[in-house]
Design a protein around this motif. Structure first.
Motif: not given
Length: 606
Positions: A438, A440, A443-449, A451
């Motif tokens: 996940k 956690k 940041p949400a933007g880096d998580v998408f990058k 993935q």
């Protein structure tokens, strides 16, 4: 008068040295031991006498002199009883010799052990027929065994998709510097595999370039292609860090600093920033060393522990290269505070009344207790929780905690920083670990990058798998092109209306690529959509179970999860190095240090 049968047997048997230990009683048909006066029945055979000596008087037997006997039936000298020794068969001798060599290597015994008198007597007692070779023979066998295991390890490494290297510099008791190199990978059974590659001698004034060259030579020696090396895990030594940077530049090997060393450097540097804390830790270390060096003090501490009904625990001295060493030292000292104080009050322990100087002051005991509360839960998120929920009386501890959190947060940000142009190996490994999928901490933007990066890497894996098939069809494609040049043109109208076969093939390839892209996208979304695995569970076992559900990601996971986060697997592997290059064997050549370390660490391949 004719000789009796007993007299003739006695004359014949007197040739045996066993008669040096017995007297014959003709009238009673018995023999008497000259050491214990035990009487044994005599039936014209010395077997009973030999058994008696071996069982009751082995020391007398081993120290007795031997006589020259007829050895025409044996290549070995007679034993202490004058009996011709029977030789082992070639197969038996080879098996015993190989077993001794394996014991020496596995248990880290010096090769000179085969020349020790006690060892030779023990082997002779186990098998009197075996003639043990000398040290030079075992040295030769060790060199041959090293070559055999090297070839076997080459075969093992050829079947791997990728490997990670760990390396650090070690100094022997002879003050010689060695570079220890090990390789790690996840096997087909989803178990972590670790093997020693070399313990190579470094020049006295070695540079980063020397270390980089030795790492390259090591991979060449074991036929490991440079692209197969995923990363190099190393400590914070300046020369090793610079060497890792050189290799990253040359071959793209990721440079991964041991997280344990990074954590230790943060804690140790922060501990030194506060003079109050540094003095407290130094006083605790002095107190522990007093009990470590004094046998009287140690015995008194055990006595006090027993009187107070406490477990007999030894005090622990900290190690500068381990942050948790400070925690364990203070924690153990706090747990044994009252037995320690009682032991120090004894005049036998402190004849000069040094208790006041050795024992910690009350404020230092309080400071130690607060320090253990900070050092205990040493994870970033746990430290933040501790900061919010815990209050400390000491300003030094408050300041220490804030500084540690700030430094770790800074290192954490660098460690898990996402850079599209240079993929972060540690970050990608965390994403492929089902416990942390996940992400956690990002940041949400880096998580998408991240993935998206995983998805593009998965597509690249499929493309690489297709390339061998495509290259295998190149000859067929060339033949088809040549044939088309001479093909009749009467089908050109049909091709114009319905499309040529080549257009159809290109369309099929595009459809296949789209289908593969859709399959990989679905696989990635499903993987990151699942709940994270418990942190107590083994991620490799999870992948072994779920590899069929995520076949493409499983290949990536096997590659990235084979990179150790710390040097701990390497340190476990090379734990014996100090025993191999010990004071008894300080004169070992660097080549033999390498061979013995290699064989011991890889004894599973023996």
């Amino acid at each position: 008068m004719a000789e009796s049968q007993t007299e003739r047997a006695h004359k014949r048997q007197r040739m045996s040295k066993v008669w040096d230990h017995f007297k014959l009683k003709k009238e009673d048909r018995k023999v008497q031991c000259v050491y214990c006066n035990a009487e044994l029945a005599f039936h014209n055979s010395t077997s009973v006498m030999i058994q008696h000596l071996m069982r009751k008087h082995p020391v007398k037997v081993s120290s007795s002199s031997t006589s020259v006997a007829d050895t025409s039936t044996s290549q070995r000298p007679p034993d202490c009883f004058g009996r011709p020794a029977l030789s082992c068969t070639v197969e038996e001798a080879a098996l015993l010799t190989d077993s001794i060599l394996k014991m020496l290597v596995t248990d880290m015994r010096p090769l000179s052990m085969v020349e020790d008198e006690g060892f030779k007597k023990m082997i002779s007692a186990f098998n009197p027929k075996y003639s043990m070779p000398d040290r030079s023979h075992f040295t030769s066998l060790m060199e041959k065994k090293h070559q055999q295991i090297t070839e076997k390890l080459k075969t093992v490494l050829q079947d791997t998709e990728s490997v990670a290297l760990t390396t650090d510099v070690w100094t022997s008791v002879a003050t010689e510097s060695y570079l220890r190199v090990a390789c790690h990978f996840v096997g087909e059974d989803w178990q972590m595999k670790s093997f020693s590659l070399t313990t190579g001698r470094l020049k006295e004034n070695h540079t980063a370039a020397d270390i980089a060259d030795l790492l390259e030579e090591t991979t060449d020696k074991f036929y490991i292609p440079f692209p197969k090396v995923k990363a190099v895990v190393h400590d914070n030594r300046t020369s090793v860090v610079a060497a890792a940077a050189i290799l990253k530049e040359r071959h793209g090997w990721a440079s991964v600093r041991c997280s344990g060393y990074v954590l230790n450097s943060v804690v140790q540097s922060t501990l030194k920033n506060s003079q109050t804390i540094a003095n407290c830790v130094a006083s605790a270390r002095t107190l522990v060393e007093h009990f470590k060096k004094s046998e009287v003090a140690c015995a008194k501490l055990q006595e006090m522990q027993k009187q107070m009904g406490m477990p007999p625990q030894m005090l622990i001295r900290d190690v500068s290269t381990r942050w948790n060493g400070t925690y364990h030292m203070l924690s153990r000292l706090l747990g044994q505070r009252w037995p320690v104080a009682a032991a120090l009050s004894d005049l036998a322990v402190n004849p000069n009344g040094k208790q006041v100087h050795l024992d910690l002051k009350q404020e230092q005991w309080n400071l130690s207790e607060e320090l253990t509360r900070v050092l205990g839960p040493f994870l970033v998120h746990n430290l933040k929780k501790t900061t919010l929920s815990s209050t400390f009386e000491s300003d030094s501890v408050k300041e220490f905690q804030v500084q540690v959190i700030e430094q770790i947060a800074e290192r954490w940000q660098k460690l898990f920083c996402f850079q599209p142009e240079a993929p972060n190996t540690v970050l990608l490994a965390a994403a492929l670990d089902p416990r942390f999928r996940k992400l956690k901490f990002l940041p949400a933007g880096d998580v998408f990058k991240v993935q998206s990066k995983i998805q593009s890497m998965a597509l690249a894996v499929i493309k690489e798998e297709r390339q061998p098939n495509e290259s295998g069809n190149q000859a067929a494609a060339a033949a088809a092109t040549l044939e088309s040049r001479f093909a009749p043109k009467d089908g050109s109208f049909t091709n114009t209306i319905l499309g040529s076969s080549s257009d159809s093939d290109n369309s099929d390839e595009e459809d296949e690529e789209k289908q593969q892209s859709h399959t990989v996208q679905k696989e990635v979304l499903q993987y990151f959509g699942e709940l994270p695995l418990s942190k107590k569970d083994n991620p490799l076992l999870w992948w072994r179970t779920n590899a069929t559900r995520y076949p493409t990601l499983a290949k990536l996971a096997k590659s990235f999860l084979g990179i150790p986060a710390t040097l701990t697997p390497s340190e476990r592997l090379f734990f014996a190095t100090g025993n191999i290059a010990s004071r008894r064997r300080a004169s070992l050549s660097s080549e033999h240090v390498d061979m013995l370390t290699f064989l011991h660490c890889n004894h599973g391949l023996l």
